[in-house]
Design a protein around this motif. Structure first.
Motif, PDB file in Angstrom:
ATOM      1  N   GLY A   1      -0.179  13.282  -6.274  1.00 40.24           N
ATOM      2  CA  GLY A   1      -0.670  11.941  -6.000  1.00 40.24           C
ATOM      3  C   GLY A   1      -1.512  11.356  -7.111  1.00 40.24           C
ATOM      4  O   GLY A   1      -1.539  10.130  -7.305  1.00 40.24           O
ATOM      5  N   VAL A   2      -2.200  12.206  -7.867  1.00 39.86           N
ATOM      6  CA  VAL A   2      -3.031  11.719  -8.965  1.00 39.86           C
ATOM      7  C   VAL A   2      -2.171  11.089 -10.057  1.00 39.86           C
ATOM      8  O   VAL A   2      -2.418   9.963 -10.507  1.00 39.86           O
ATOM      9  N   GLU A   3      -1.149  11.804 -10.493  1.00 32.55           N
ATOM     10  CA  GLU A   3      -0.277  11.282 -11.550  1.00 32.55           C
ATOM     11  C   GLU A   3       0.476  10.044 -11.067  1.00 32.55           C
ATOM     12  O   GLU A   3       0.661   9.079 -11.821  1.00 32.55           O
ATOM     13  N   ALA A   4       0.904  10.063  -9.799  1.00 31.01           N
ATOM     14  CA  ALA A   4       1.612   8.891  -9.255  1.00 31.01           C
ATOM     15  C   ALA A   4       0.688   7.677  -9.231  1.00 31.01           C
ATOM     16  O   ALA A   4       1.091   6.571  -9.600  1.00 31.01           O
ATOM     17  N   ALA A   5      -0.570   7.884  -8.825  1.00 30.60           N
ATOM     18  CA  ALA A   5      -1.537   6.780  -8.803  1.00 30.60           C
ATOM     19  C   ALA A   5      -1.756   6.235 -10.201  1.00 30.60           C
ATOM     20  O   ALA A   5      -1.839   5.018 -10.418  1.00 30.60           O
ATOM     21  N   ARG A   6      -1.846   7.126 -11.185  1.00 27.75           N
ATOM     22  CA  ARG A   6      -2.061   6.715 -12.577  1.00 27.75           C
ATOM     23  C   ARG A   6      -0.881   5.855 -13.065  1.00 27.75           C
ATOM     24  O   ARG A   6      -1.082   4.822 -13.711  1.00 27.75           O
TER      25      ARG A   6
ATOM     26  N   THR B   1       1.047  -2.665  -6.213  1.00 29.39           N
ATOM     27  CA  THR B   1       0.912  -1.724  -5.097  1.00 29.39           C
ATOM     28  C   THR B   1      -0.423  -1.007  -5.193  1.00 29.39           C
ATOM     29  O   THR B   1      -0.760  -0.438  -6.228  1.00 29.39           O
ATOM     30  N   LYS B   2      -1.200  -1.044  -4.113  1.00 26.09           N
ATOM     31  CA  LYS B   2      -2.461  -0.324  -4.059  1.00 26.09           C
ATOM     32  C   LYS B   2      -2.188   1.095  -3.549  1.00 26.09           C
ATOM     33  O   LYS B   2      -1.337   1.295  -2.677  1.00 26.09           O
ATOM     34  N   VAL B   3      -2.915   2.056  -4.082  1.00 29.91           N
ATOM     35  CA  VAL B   3      -2.741   3.450  -3.662  1.00 29.91           C
ATOM     36  C   VAL B   3      -3.952   3.913  -2.870  1.00 29.91           C
ATOM     37  O   VAL B   3      -5.091   3.756  -3.311  1.00 29.91           O
ATOM     38  N   MET B   4      -3.691   4.464  -1.691  1.00 27.54           N
ATOM     39  CA  MET B   4      -4.749   5.107  -0.917  1.00 27.54           C
ATOM     40  C   MET B   4      -4.394   6.579  -0.784  1.00 27.54           C
ATOM     41  O   MET B   4      -3.346   6.934  -0.252  1.00 27.54           O
TER      42      MET B   4
ATOM     43  N   GLY C   1      -8.072  11.161  -8.800  1.00 25.25           N
ATOM     44  CA  GLY C   1      -7.254  10.103  -8.228  1.00 25.25           C
ATOM     45  C   GLY C   1      -7.913   8.743  -8.327  1.00 25.25           C
ATOM     46  O   GLY C   1      -7.269   7.741  -8.660  1.00 25.25           O
ATOM     47  N   LEU C   2      -9.207   8.686  -8.057  1.00 23.07           N
ATOM     48  CA  LEU C   2      -9.926   7.424  -8.130  1.00 23.07           C
ATOM     49  C   LEU C   2      -9.980   6.916  -9.568  1.00 23.07           C
ATOM     50  O   LEU C   2      -9.790   5.731  -9.840  1.00 23.07           O
ATOM     51  N   LYS C   3     -10.229   7.816 -10.503  1.00 26.21           N
ATOM     52  CA  LYS C   3     -10.258   7.417 -11.905  1.00 26.21           C
ATOM     53  C   LYS C   3      -8.865   6.992 -12.380  1.00 26.21           C
ATOM     54  O   LYS C   3      -8.733   6.201 -13.307  1.00 26.21           O
ATOM     55  N   ALA C   4      -7.841   7.538 -11.749  1.00 29.13           N
ATOM     56  CA  ALA C   4      -6.463   7.186 -12.132  1.00 29.13           C
ATOM     57  C   ALA C   4      -6.073   5.798 -11.647  1.00 29.13           C
ATOM     58  O   ALA C   4      -5.069   5.247 -12.073  1.00 29.13           O
ATOM     59  N   GLY C   5      -6.858   5.237 -10.736  1.00 26.55           N
ATOM     60  CA  GLY C   5      -6.564   3.882 -10.289  1.00 26.55           C
ATOM     61  C   GLY C   5      -6.334   3.713  -8.801  1.00 26.55           C
ATOM     62  O   GLY C   5      -5.988   2.627  -8.348  1.00 26.55           O
ATOM     63  N   ALA C   6      -6.530   4.778  -8.018  1.00 24.45           N
ATOM     64  CA  ALA C   6      -6.383   4.641  -6.571  1.00 24.45           C
ATOM     65  C   ALA C   6      -7.477   3.731  -6.029  1.00 24.45           C
ATOM     66  O   ALA C   6      -8.583   3.677  -6.571  1.00 24.45           O
TER      67      ALA C   6
ATOM     68  N   VAL D   1       0.849  -1.199   0.000  1.00 26.34           N
ATOM     69  CA  VAL D   1       0.000   0.000   0.000  1.00 26.34           C
ATOM     70  C   VAL D   1       0.880   1.241   0.000  1.00 26.34           C
ATOM     71  O   VAL D   1       1.829   1.348   0.780  1.00 26.34           O
ATOM     72  N   ALA D   2       0.547   2.175  -0.902  1.00 24.23           N
ATOM     73  CA  ALA D   2       1.193   3.489  -0.881  1.00 24.23           C
ATOM     74  C   ALA D   2       0.195   4.481  -0.299  1.00 24.23           C
ATOM     75  O   ALA D   2      -0.873   4.699  -0.877  1.00 24.23           O
ATOM     76  N   LEU D   3       0.528   5.028   0.848  1.00 24.16           N
ATOM     77  CA  LEU D   3      -0.306   6.042   1.489  1.00 24.16           C
ATOM     78  C   LEU D   3       0.118   7.381   0.907  1.00 24.16           C
ATOM     79  O   LEU D   3       1.190   7.888   1.219  1.00 24.16           O
ATOM     80  N   MET D   4      -0.714   7.949   0.037  1.00 26.23           N
ATOM     81  CA  MET D   4      -0.283   9.015  -0.857  1.00 26.23           C
ATOM     82  C   MET D   4      -1.007  10.338  -0.613  1.00 26.23           C
ATOM     83  O   MET D   4      -2.232  10.411  -0.706  1.00 26.23           O
ATOM     84  N   ASP D   5      -0.231  11.375  -0.321  1.00 28.28           N
ATOM     85  CA  ASP D   5      -0.810  12.716  -0.269  1.00 28.28           C
ATOM     86  C   ASP D   5      -1.179  13.109  -1.692  1.00 28.28           C
ATOM     87  O   ASP D   5      -0.602  12.611  -2.661  1.00 28.28           O
ATOM     88  N   ILE D   6      -2.140  14.010  -1.856  1.00 27.70           N
ATOM     89  CA  ILE D   6      -2.590  14.339  -3.207  1.00 27.70           C
ATOM     90  C   ILE D   6      -1.903  15.567  -3.785  1.00 27.70           C
ATOM     91  O   ILE D   6      -1.680  15.666  -4.984  1.00 27.70           O
TER      92      ILE D   6
END
Length: 218
Positions: free
Chosen positions: A65-70, A79-82, A96-101, A53-58
């Protein structure tokens, strides 16, 4: 004893990362395997250090965080992104959610809520149940673009029972709550969810929630 959940902390504030590290490493079933101050650093860390799990600030410099999640979602990384956010950053959350978080949590969440969310995401579930999440989705989804014809086509492949389960998921219900509401076994609920994910081509529960709200099921 099962292997601990491996967590990567991604936040541009070192004090925030230190606080999360102390909280997480006090738990027997999880450990911090790395830290990063932005999305680009997170990707560099993940190339050599596996994390569950990657605990990601946005909002971070260099790469948010959006681009990183994508990029993580598009990579072979398991790795799952939260995403962590504040209530006024709704457009970032949806992106972020649409990017795959696999979910998001408000930064003022209680420690127990954060730890529970990490465990859920690591188990392949999505963090969509907290009331704050539901309020945020209620705020975001009405402004989303929609393709009625495409939505109708995607809905047509679902059985009535699958649509009922989808509605309950979108309300933030757990599998146990869905089983109780629809009078079915919890194992049957899991079977329906698996079929929903396959038919709607969604990565996880978050994708189902967004789809249900986009097509107006609730």
């Amino acid at each position: 004893m099962p292997e601990p959940i491996r967590v990567l902390l991604v936040d541009d504030q070192s004090l925030v990362r230190s606080g999360f590290r102390m909280l997480i490493e006090a738990e027997d079933d999880m450990e911090v395997v790395g830290e990063a101050s932005n999305g680009a650093e997170a990707l560099d860390v993940l190339r050599t250090t596996p994390a569950d799990v990657a605990l990601m600030d946005i909002r971070m410099p260099v790469m948010d965080g959006v681009e990183a999640a994508r990029r993580i979602a598009a990579s072979p990384l398991d790795t799952k992104v939260m995403i962590l956010t504040t209530f006024d950053l709704d457009e970032y959350v949806y992106a972020g959610l649409k990017a795959g978080a696999s979910g998001f949590l408000l930064k003022d969440a209680r420690p127990a809520e954060l730890l529970s969310a990490i465990r859920s995401v690591a188990a392949g579930e999505a963090v969509v149940a907290p009331s704050a999440t539901r309020r945020l989705l209620d705020h975001v989804v009405p402004r989303l673009p929609s393709n009625p014809k495409q939505n109708e086509e995607r809905l047509s492949v679902l059985t009535d029972r699958e649509q009922e389960v989808l509605v309950e998921i979108a309300k933030g219900a757990t599998n146990a709550e869905i089983a109780q509401t629809l009078y079915m076994a919890e194992g049957t609920v899991k079977t329906h969810i698996g079929r929903l994910l396959a038919k709607l081509e969604c990565r996880d529960r978050v994708g189902l929630v967004l789809f249900a709200r986009e097509v107006g099921l609730i």
